[in-house]
Each structure stands twice: as C-alpha cells, then as structure tokens.
Design a protein around this motif. Structure first.
Motif, PDB file in Angstrom:
ATOM      1  N   ARG A 136      -9.855   5.317   1.797  1.00 13.35           N
ATOM      2  CA  ARG A 136     -10.068   3.696   2.239  1.00 13.35           C
ATOM      3  C   ARG A 136      -9.261   3.320   1.377  1.00 13.35           C
ATOM      4  O   ARG A 136      -8.333   2.147   1.456  1.00 13.35           O
ATOM      5  N   GLY A 173      -5.962   1.899   0.840  1.00 15.05           N
ATOM      6  CA  GLY A 173      -5.419   0.459   0.552  1.00 15.05           C
ATOM      7  C   GLY A 173      -4.365   0.407  -0.827  1.00 15.05           C
ATOM      8  O   GLY A 173      -3.621  -0.722  -1.212  1.00 15.05           O
ATOM      9  N   GLN A 174      -4.449   0.966  -1.631  1.00 14.41           N
ATOM     10  CA  GLN A 174      -3.658   0.570  -2.887  1.00 14.41           C
ATOM     11  C   GLN A 174      -2.506   2.156  -2.716  1.00 14.41           C
ATOM     12  O   GLN A 174      -1.752   1.871  -3.826  1.00 14.41           O
TER      13      GLN A 174
END
Length: 153
Positions: A9, A13-14
């Motif tokens: 995750r 997310g990046q």
C-alpha cells in the motif's frame, strides 16, 4: 498475505507499480530499473522452518544477482537472532545481503533507499563524485606531495 501487506500500500501510494506473478516468490519485491530484489521474511511465520527458509532463500539467490532479505524482526528475541544467524552463516559469501527491519516503515524506507542508490542515474552520479574526490585527494594530499618530492630528488 503479501499482496495485502502494508508495504504494498505504501509503494502504491507513491505511484510505484506493483505486479504479482506466479514466477516471483511470495514476499519478493523487485525493482527492475536498479536490478535489486528484496525478499520479506518474518521469523515468526510458522512456514519459515529452517529447511524451508534455506531452500526458499537458495532459490531466491539463484534467480537474483543483487538481492536482499528483509528480516522483519520487531524485537530481538531468540527466534529472530537464530534466524539472522542461520541466514548469515548459510549465505556468507553469496550475493544475498541481510537487512534487519523492525517495521513496515523500515521495510519501505530501506527498499527505496537501496533501489534509488543503485538505479542507473544515481550510480553514475555517485561514481562521478567518487572519481572527483579521488582526484582531489591525490592532487592535494601531503602524502602524495611527499612521494612526488621523493621521486623528483
């Protein structure tokens, strides 16, 4: 388990692409631009009996040239220390490096730092900086000056 791991995750997310295939070991993170592979190992996982772990790591080392095992050990108990010792003794001299990590954040930061430092543009930059530093040391070092003076005499 690994497809739902918090690290996945965080990477997503990046904006890092994550793909899962049957050909990649469960718990493996591969960064193709840097040629680095990481394998997440949890010593508390009942699947990681000594013989199974050694076989799993042996396969991982054979497939990946630059590889790290991320030994997830939130604390340094006897099980974690035994697993670390086993990996270090069994794979001493191989291309497998061990990175003990305590948390998901450590896993994330460690993988990204190593992958970034070994990716093509950064490796070239580091190599250039080391060459400049070496040239500067040779040019301005009193030891090198003394050696030049000894040769000129």
């Amino acid at each position: 388990f690994y497809q739902n791991h918090e690290t996945i995750r965080m990477l997503r997310g990046q904006q890092h692409r994550i793909r899962f295939t049957d050909s990649v070991e469960a718990g493996a993170f591969i960064f193709p631009l840097s040629g680095i592979a990481f394998l997440l190992v949890d010593p508390q996982d009942p699947q990681h009996q000594e013989s199974v772990l050694v076989e799993r790591l042996s396969k991982f080392v054979q497939v990946h040239r630059n590889c790290f095992v991320l030994l997830h050990a939130p604390f340094n108990g006897p099980k974690e220390m035994d697993t670390l010792s086993l990996i270090q003794h069994r794979f001493f001299g191989s291309n497998l490096r061990t990175l003990p990590v305590r948390s998901t954040v450590d896993i994330f930061k460690g993988m990204l730092a190593i992958a970034k430092a070994t990716s093509k543009p950064h490796v070239d930059n580091i190599r250039d900086q080391l060459s400049l530093a070496r040239a500067h040391i040779i040019e301005y070092s009193p030891v090198w000056e003394m050696l030049r003076d000894m040769i000129d005499d």
